[in-house]
Design an enzyme around this catalytic site. Sequence first.
Site, PDB file in Angstrom:
ATOM      1  N   ILE A  17      56.575  18.535  49.344  1.00  0.00           N
ATOM      2  CA  ILE A  17      56.914  19.029  48.199  1.00  0.00           C
ATOM      3  C   ILE A  17      58.340  18.741  47.349  1.00  0.00           C
ATOM      4  O   ILE A  17      57.451  17.728  46.783  1.00  0.00           O
ATOM      5  CB  ILE A  17      56.416  20.250  48.467  1.00  0.00           C
ATOM      6  CG1 ILE A  17      55.480  21.173  48.471  1.00  0.00           C
ATOM      7  CG2 ILE A  17      57.210  21.616  46.522  1.00  0.00           C
ATOM      8  CD1 ILE A  17      54.457  22.378  48.530  1.00  0.00           C
ATOM      9  N   ASN A  90      63.625  24.097  48.787  1.00  0.00           N
ATOM     10  CA  ASN A  90      62.347  23.372  49.027  1.00  0.00           C
ATOM     11  C   ASN A  90      62.225  23.984  50.461  1.00  0.00           C
ATOM     12  O   ASN A  90      61.828  23.904  50.793  1.00  0.00           O
ATOM     13  CB  ASN A  90      62.028  22.018  48.283  1.00  0.00           C
ATOM     14  CG  ASN A  90      61.496  21.782  49.473  1.00  0.00           C
ATOM     15  OD1 ASN A  90      59.916  22.423  48.478  1.00  0.00           O
ATOM     16  ND2 ASN A  90      61.152  20.569  49.860  1.00  0.00           N
ATOM     17  N   SER A 143      56.005  31.135  48.324  1.00  0.00           N
ATOM     18  CA  SER A 143      54.707  30.738  48.372  1.00  0.00           C
ATOM     19  C   SER A 143      53.162  31.932  47.976  1.00  0.00           C
ATOM     20  O   SER A 143      54.244  33.446  47.557  1.00  0.00           O
ATOM     21  CB  SER A 143      54.503  30.714  49.587  1.00  0.00           C
ATOM     22  OG  SER A 143      52.694  31.006  50.467  1.00  0.00           O
ATOM     23  N   SER A 145      52.165  33.126  50.000  1.00  0.00           N
ATOM     24  CA  SER A 145      52.176  34.303  51.371  1.00  0.00           C
ATOM     25  C   SER A 145      53.485  35.235  50.779  1.00  0.00           C
ATOM     26  O   SER A 145      53.742  36.019  51.691  1.00  0.00           O
ATOM     27  CB  SER A 145      52.779  33.706  52.389  1.00  0.00           C
ATOM     28  OG  SER A 145      52.137  31.842  53.078  1.00  0.00           O
ATOM     29  N   TYR A 156      57.231  34.276  59.248  1.00  0.00           N
ATOM     30  CA  TYR A 156      57.052  33.748  57.392  1.00  0.00           C
ATOM     31  C   TYR A 156      57.161  34.288  56.334  1.00  0.00           C
ATOM     32  O   TYR A 156      58.033  34.116  55.251  1.00  0.00           O
ATOM     33  CB  TYR A 156      56.132  32.807  58.036  1.00  0.00           C
ATOM     34  CG  TYR A 156      56.443  31.325  56.651  1.00  0.00           C
ATOM     35  CD1 TYR A 156      57.068  30.332  56.461  1.00  0.00           C
ATOM     36  CD2 TYR A 156      55.264  31.983  56.176  1.00  0.00           C
ATOM     37  CE1 TYR A 156      56.802  29.470  55.141  1.00  0.00           C
ATOM     38  CE2 TYR A 156      54.354  30.886  54.860  1.00  0.00           C
ATOM     39  CZ  TYR A 156      55.653  29.680  54.966  1.00  0.00           C
ATOM     40  OH  TYR A 156      55.720  28.462  53.887  1.00  0.00           O
ATOM     41  N   LYS A 160      59.038  34.212  52.576  1.00  0.00           N
ATOM     42  CA  LYS A 160      58.414  33.974  51.215  1.00  0.00           C
ATOM     43  C   LYS A 160      58.706  35.000  50.072  1.00  0.00           C
ATOM     44  O   LYS A 160      59.082  34.978  49.098  1.00  0.00           O
ATOM     45  CB  LYS A 160      57.092  33.090  51.163  1.00  0.00           C
ATOM     46  CG  LYS A 160      57.307  32.234  52.406  1.00  0.00           C
ATOM     47  CD  LYS A 160      57.753  30.464  51.317  1.00  0.00           C
ATOM     48  CE  LYS A 160      59.123  29.693  52.184  1.00  0.00           C
ATOM     49  NZ  LYS A 160      58.719  28.787  51.596  1.00  0.00           N
TER      50      LYS A 160
HETATM   51  N1  LIG Z   1      52.893  22.966  52.299  1.00  0.00           N
HETATM   52  C1  LIG Z   1      51.544  24.098  51.943  1.00  0.00           C
HETATM   53  O1  LIG Z   1      50.791  24.919  51.910  1.00  0.00           O
HETATM   54  C2  LIG Z   1      53.307  25.454  51.231  1.00  0.00           C
HETATM   55  C3  LIG Z   1      54.193  25.320  51.436  1.00  0.00           C
HETATM   56  N2  LIG Z   1      55.586  25.667  50.802  1.00  0.00           N
HETATM   57  C4  LIG Z   1      56.579  26.195  51.075  1.00  0.00           C
HETATM   58  O2  LIG Z   1      57.016  24.282  50.512  1.00  0.00           O
HETATM   59  C5  LIG Z   1      58.123  24.230  50.871  1.00  0.00           C
HETATM   60  C6  LIG Z   1      58.238  22.738  51.360  1.00  0.00           C
HETATM   61  O3  LIG Z   1      57.374  22.457  52.502  1.00  0.00           O
HETATM   62  P1  LIG Z   1      56.541  21.621  52.983  1.00  0.00           P
HETATM   63  O4  LIG Z   1      56.625  20.438  51.429  1.00  0.00           O
HETATM   64  O5  LIG Z   1      54.635  21.647  52.626  1.00  0.00           O
HETATM   65  O6  LIG Z   1      56.185  21.075  54.568  1.00  0.00           O
HETATM   66  P2  LIG Z   1      56.985  19.961  54.647  1.00  0.00           P
HETATM   67  O7  LIG Z   1      57.409  20.250  56.049  1.00  0.00           O
HETATM   68  O8  LIG Z   1      56.533  18.275  54.207  1.00  0.00           O
HETATM   69  O9  LIG Z   1      58.557  19.346  54.214  1.00  0.00           O
HETATM   70  C7  LIG Z   1      59.531  20.447  54.167  1.00  0.00           C
HETATM   71  C8  LIG Z   1      60.726  19.704  54.312  1.00  0.00           C
HETATM   72  O10 LIG Z   1      62.071  20.529  54.233  1.00  0.00           O
HETATM   73  C9  LIG Z   1      62.991  19.920  55.308  1.00  0.00           C
HETATM   74  N3  LIG Z   1      63.525  21.236  55.939  1.00  0.00           N
HETATM   75  C10 LIG Z   1      62.927  21.411  57.345  1.00  0.00           C
HETATM   76  N4  LIG Z   1      63.667  22.272  57.718  1.00  0.00           N
HETATM   77  C11 LIG Z   1      64.960  22.062  57.285  1.00  0.00           C
HETATM   78  C12 LIG Z   1      66.688  22.819  58.099  1.00  0.00           C
HETATM   79  N5  LIG Z   1      66.801  23.197  58.573  1.00  0.00           N
HETATM   80  N6  LIG Z   1      67.263  21.793  56.790  1.00  0.00           N
HETATM   81  C13 LIG Z   1      66.777  21.275  56.189  1.00  0.00           C
HETATM   82  N7  LIG Z   1      65.629  20.455  55.534  1.00  0.00           N
HETATM   83  C14 LIG Z   1      64.687  20.907  56.255  1.00  0.00           C
HETATM   84  C15 LIG Z   1      62.159  18.688  56.078  1.00  0.00           C
HETATM   85  O11 LIG Z   1      62.695  18.366  56.756  1.00  0.00           O
HETATM   86  C16 LIG Z   1      60.992  18.457  55.672  1.00  0.00           C
HETATM   87  O12 LIG Z   1      61.947  17.655  54.715  1.00  0.00           O
HETATM   88  C17 LIG Z   1      58.530  24.984  52.702  1.00  0.00           C
HETATM   89  O13 LIG Z   1      59.492  25.742  52.041  1.00  0.00           O
HETATM   90  C18 LIG Z   1      57.918  25.878  52.527  1.00  0.00           C
HETATM   91  O14 LIG Z   1      57.471  26.959  53.241  1.00  0.00           O
HETATM   92  C19 LIG Z   1      54.674  27.227  50.436  1.00  0.00           C
HETATM   93  C20 LIG Z   1      53.569  27.567  50.352  1.00  0.00           C
HETATM   94  C21 LIG Z   1      52.548  26.338  50.728  1.00  0.00           C
HETATM   95  C1  LIG Z   2      52.060  26.684  56.193  1.00  0.00           C
HETATM   96  C2  LIG Z   2      50.661  27.494  55.326  1.00  0.00           C
HETATM   97  O1  LIG Z   2      49.275  26.686  55.594  1.00  0.00           O
HETATM   98  C3  LIG Z   2      51.078  26.933  54.033  1.00  0.00           C
HETATM   99  O2  LIG Z   2      51.947  28.191  53.492  1.00  0.00           O
HETATM  100  C4  LIG Z   2      52.209  29.050  53.372  1.00  0.00           C
HETATM  101  O3  LIG Z   2      53.203  29.604  52.407  1.00  0.00           O
HETATM  102  C5  LIG Z   2      51.014  29.177  53.108  1.00  0.00           C
HETATM  103  O4  LIG Z   2      50.785  30.105  53.313  1.00  0.00           O
HETATM  104  C6  LIG Z   2      50.155  27.852  53.007  1.00  0.00           C
HETATM  105  O5  LIG Z   2      48.777  28.367  53.987  1.00  0.00           O
END
Ligand SMILES: NC(=O)C1=CN([C@@H]2O[C@H](COP(=O)(O)OP(=O)(O)OC[C@H]3O[C@@H](n4cnc5c(N)ncnc54)[C@H](O)[C@@H]3O)[C@@H](O)[C@H]2O)C=CC1
Ligand SMILES: C[C@H](O)[C@@H]1OC(=O)[C@H](O)[C@@H]1O
Length: 254
Positions: A17, A90, A143, A145, A156, A160
Site C-alpha cells: 500500500i 503506513n 484497518s 481490524s 494487531y 489498528k
Molecule cells: N494488506 C492488508 O490487507 C491490510 C493492510 N493494512 C495496513 O496497511 C499497512 C501497509 O501494509 P501492506 O502494504 O499490506 O504490507 P506490506 O508488508 O506489503 O508493506 C509494509 C511496509 O512496511 C514496511 N515496514 C514494516 N516494518 C517496518 C518498520 N519497522 N519500519 C519501517 N518500515 C517498516 C515494510 O518494509 C513494507 O514496506 C500496514 O500498516 C497494515 O497494517 C491494513 C488493513 C489491511
Molecule cells: C494482514 C491482514 O490480512 C489484513 O490486515 C488487516 O488489517 C486486516 O485484518 C486484513 O485482513
Amino acid sequence: MLLQGKTVLITGASAGIGRATAVAAARHGADVALNYLGDPAGAESAVREIEAMGRRALALPGDVAEPATATAFVEAATEALGRVDVFVNNAGICPFHAFLDMPTEVLERTLRVNLHGAFHMVQAAANQMVRQGGGGAIVAVSSISALVGGEFQTHYTPTKAGVHSLMQSAAIALGRHGIRCNSVMPGTILTDINKEDLGREDGKRAAMEARIPLGRLGEPEDLAGPILFLASDLARYVTGAALLVDGGMFVNLQ
Ligand SMILES: NC(=O)C1=CN([C@@H]2O[C@H](COP(=O)(O)OP(=O)(O)OC[C@H]3O[C@@H](n4cnc5c(N)ncnc54)[C@H](O)[C@@H]3O)[C@@H](O)[C@H]2O)C=CC1
Ligand SMILES: C[C@H](O)[C@@H]1OC(=O)[C@H](O)[C@@H]1O
C-alpha cells in the site's frame, strides 16, 4: 492533479500500500520521501518510477519502532524537498499468532512498530508542519481490524484501533494549525503482509473473498485513491474521520 507541487512523506513505502500510494502521489504532482526497512531494492525501484515522472523522490531507511527514526526521516526529507505538506503513516506488521501462547516479543514488536511508530512519526511530521506554517494533512493506514476482531490478530487489532484513535485525538490537537488528520481502514488487500495467511490450505482466501460484496480482495492501488483524496484539498473540511476501503466486507453480516 490532486497534489501538484506538494511534498508527501510515507512510511513503509518500499512495497504494498505504501509503495502504491507513493507512486500515485507522484502521478498527482507530488515530490515524495519514502521511509522503508530492509527492502532497498523495492524502495529504489519506487524512487526510479517517481523520478521517471519528473518528480523528486528519496528513500530513507529506518525502523519506525525507534523514536529517533521519526525525527531523522522528517529532517532529512525536509532538507531534501523543502517542506512537509502531507504525511502518510503506513508502515505496519501483522505476524499472525494464536492468543493463548502469544510470545511477549511478538506482542511488543507489533505494538512498537504499528502504534508507537505511528505516534512518533505523526508527532515529528506535525511539528515540522507547525514550524513551517500553512497547515497540512496526515493520513494513517488503520484497518477494518480497528472495528472487528481476528483470532490470530489479538496483538494487531488493538494497534489498528489505536492508530484510528490517534488520528481522532491529533485532529483536535492540530486543527488550530490547519492540519487535518484522518485514517483509512483497508479490508483485506493482497500484499506481502498476508501472503502466507491467505495461502493457508483451509480455504482462508476463498472465505474472505466470499464476504466481499464487490467480489474480490483489494489491491494496493485501491488504497491510493482514498489516501490521496484525504490528503488533498478535495477533503479540506474532513478531519478526524475514518474511511473504510474494503469492497463492502464490513457491512456484510448476512
Ligand atoms: N494488506 C492488508 O490487507 C491490510 C493492510 N493494512 C495496513 O496497511 C499497512 C501497509 O501494509 P501492506 O502494504 O499490506 O504490507 P506490506 O508488508 O506489503 O508493506 C509494509 C511496509 O512496511 C514496511 N515496514 C514494516 N516494518 C517496518 C518498520 N519497522 N519500519 C519501517 N518500515 C517498516 C515494510 O518494509 C513494507 O514496506 C500496514 O500498516 C497494515 O497494517 C491494513 C488493513 C489491511
Ligand atoms: C494482514 C491482514 O490480512 C489484513 O490486515 C488487516 O488489517 C486486516 O485484518 C486484513 O485482513
